[in-house]
Design a protein around this motif. Structure first.
Motif, PDB file in Angstrom:
ATOM      1  N   TRP A   1     -13.977  -1.898   0.002  1.00  0.00           N
ATOM      2  CA  TRP A   1     -12.577  -1.506  -0.098  1.00  0.00           C
ATOM      3  C   TRP A   1     -12.456  -0.117  -0.735  1.00  0.00           C
ATOM      4  O   TRP A   1     -11.694   0.723  -0.262  1.00  0.00           O
ATOM      5  N   THR A   2     -13.220   0.135  -1.776  1.00  0.00           N
ATOM      6  CA  THR A   2     -13.190   1.438  -2.432  1.00  0.00           C
ATOM      7  C   THR A   2     -13.601   2.536  -1.457  1.00  0.00           C
ATOM      8  O   THR A   2     -12.972   3.598  -1.399  1.00  0.00           O
TER       9      THR A   2
ATOM     10  N   THR B   1     -10.397 -10.459   3.261  1.00  0.00           N
ATOM     11  CA  THR B   1     -10.910  -9.950   1.986  1.00  0.00           C
ATOM     12  C   THR B   1     -12.131  -9.074   2.235  1.00  0.00           C
ATOM     13  O   THR B   1     -12.912  -9.316   3.149  1.00  0.00           O
TER      14      THR B   1
ATOM     15  N   ILE C   1     -11.355  -7.959  -2.456  1.00  0.00           N
ATOM     16  CA  ILE C   1     -10.007  -7.413  -2.387  1.00  0.00           C
ATOM     17  C   ILE C   1      -9.295  -8.006  -1.166  1.00  0.00           C
ATOM     18  O   ILE C   1      -9.634  -7.694  -0.025  1.00  0.00           O
TER      19      ILE C   1
ATOM     20  N   VAL D   1      -1.875  -5.324  -0.667  1.00  0.00           N
ATOM     21  CA  VAL D   1      -3.201  -5.480  -1.246  1.00  0.00           C
ATOM     22  C   VAL D   1      -3.058  -6.210  -2.579  1.00  0.00           C
ATOM     23  O   VAL D   1      -2.034  -6.111  -3.248  1.00  0.00           O
ATOM     24  N   ASN D   2      -4.075  -6.968  -2.919  1.00  0.00           N
ATOM     25  CA  ASN D   2      -4.068  -7.697  -4.176  1.00  0.00           C
ATOM     26  C   ASN D   2      -5.378  -7.378  -4.889  1.00  0.00           C
ATOM     27  O   ASN D   2      -6.373  -8.056  -4.698  1.00  0.00           O
ATOM     28  N   ASP D   3      -5.355  -6.325  -5.681  1.00  0.00           N
ATOM     29  CA  ASP D   3      -6.594  -5.885  -6.316  1.00  0.00           C
ATOM     30  C   ASP D   3      -6.771  -6.421  -7.734  1.00  0.00           C
ATOM     31  O   ASP D   3      -7.562  -5.904  -8.494  1.00  0.00           O
ATOM     32  N   SER D   4      -6.044  -7.499  -8.056  1.00  0.00           N
ATOM     33  CA  SER D   4      -6.199  -8.079  -9.383  1.00  0.00           C
ATOM     34  C   SER D   4      -6.562  -9.568  -9.347  1.00  0.00           C
ATOM     35  O   SER D   4      -6.948 -10.121 -10.362  1.00  0.00           O
TER      36      SER D   4
ATOM     37  N   ALA E   1     -15.450  -5.459  -3.020  1.00  0.00           N
ATOM     38  CA  ALA E   1     -14.830  -4.357  -3.759  1.00  0.00           C
ATOM     39  C   ALA E   1     -15.418  -2.987  -3.392  1.00  0.00           C
ATOM     40  O   ALA E   1     -14.655  -2.038  -3.171  1.00  0.00           O
TER      41      ALA E   1
ATOM     42  N   SER F   1       0.834  -1.194   0.000  1.00  0.00           N
ATOM     43  CA  SER F   1       0.000   0.000   0.000  1.00  0.00           C
ATOM     44  C   SER F   1       0.870   1.246   0.000  1.00  0.00           C
ATOM     45  O   SER F   1       1.922   1.277   0.629  1.00  0.00           O
TER      46      SER F   1
END
Length: 74
Positions: free
Chosen positions: A62-63, A56, A42, A33-36, A59, A20
């Motif tokens: 997290w946003t 997790t 997430i 973080v692993n946003d893919s 999404a 981050s």
């Protein structure tokens, strides 16, 4: 735990972790973080324990969290 959160027991199985931009420098206080890896969720983990669990977040949750950090930063 809230319905929008759950854990992945071994977070090292997911590729493409990144630190981050809010984490400390080289002091080991890093959030990754692993946003893919998972489009709707997430994963977030402690960089000092890459094989440990990851929490997790949905999404949208997290946003909202990341957006709120931008509002509180000087």
């Amino acid at each position: 735990m809230k319905p929008s959160e759950h854990t992945i027991p071994d977070a090292s199985v997911l590729p493409a972790w990144r630190k981050s931009t809010y984490s400390g420098g080289s002091s080991g206080e890093c959030l990754e973080v692993n946003d893919s890896a998972l489009p709707a969720r997430i994963p977030v983990r402690d960089s000092k324990n890459p094989a440990g669990p990851a929490v997790t977040f949905a999404a949208p949750a997290w946003t909202a969290f990341v957006t709120s950090l931008g509002r509180t930063r000087p």
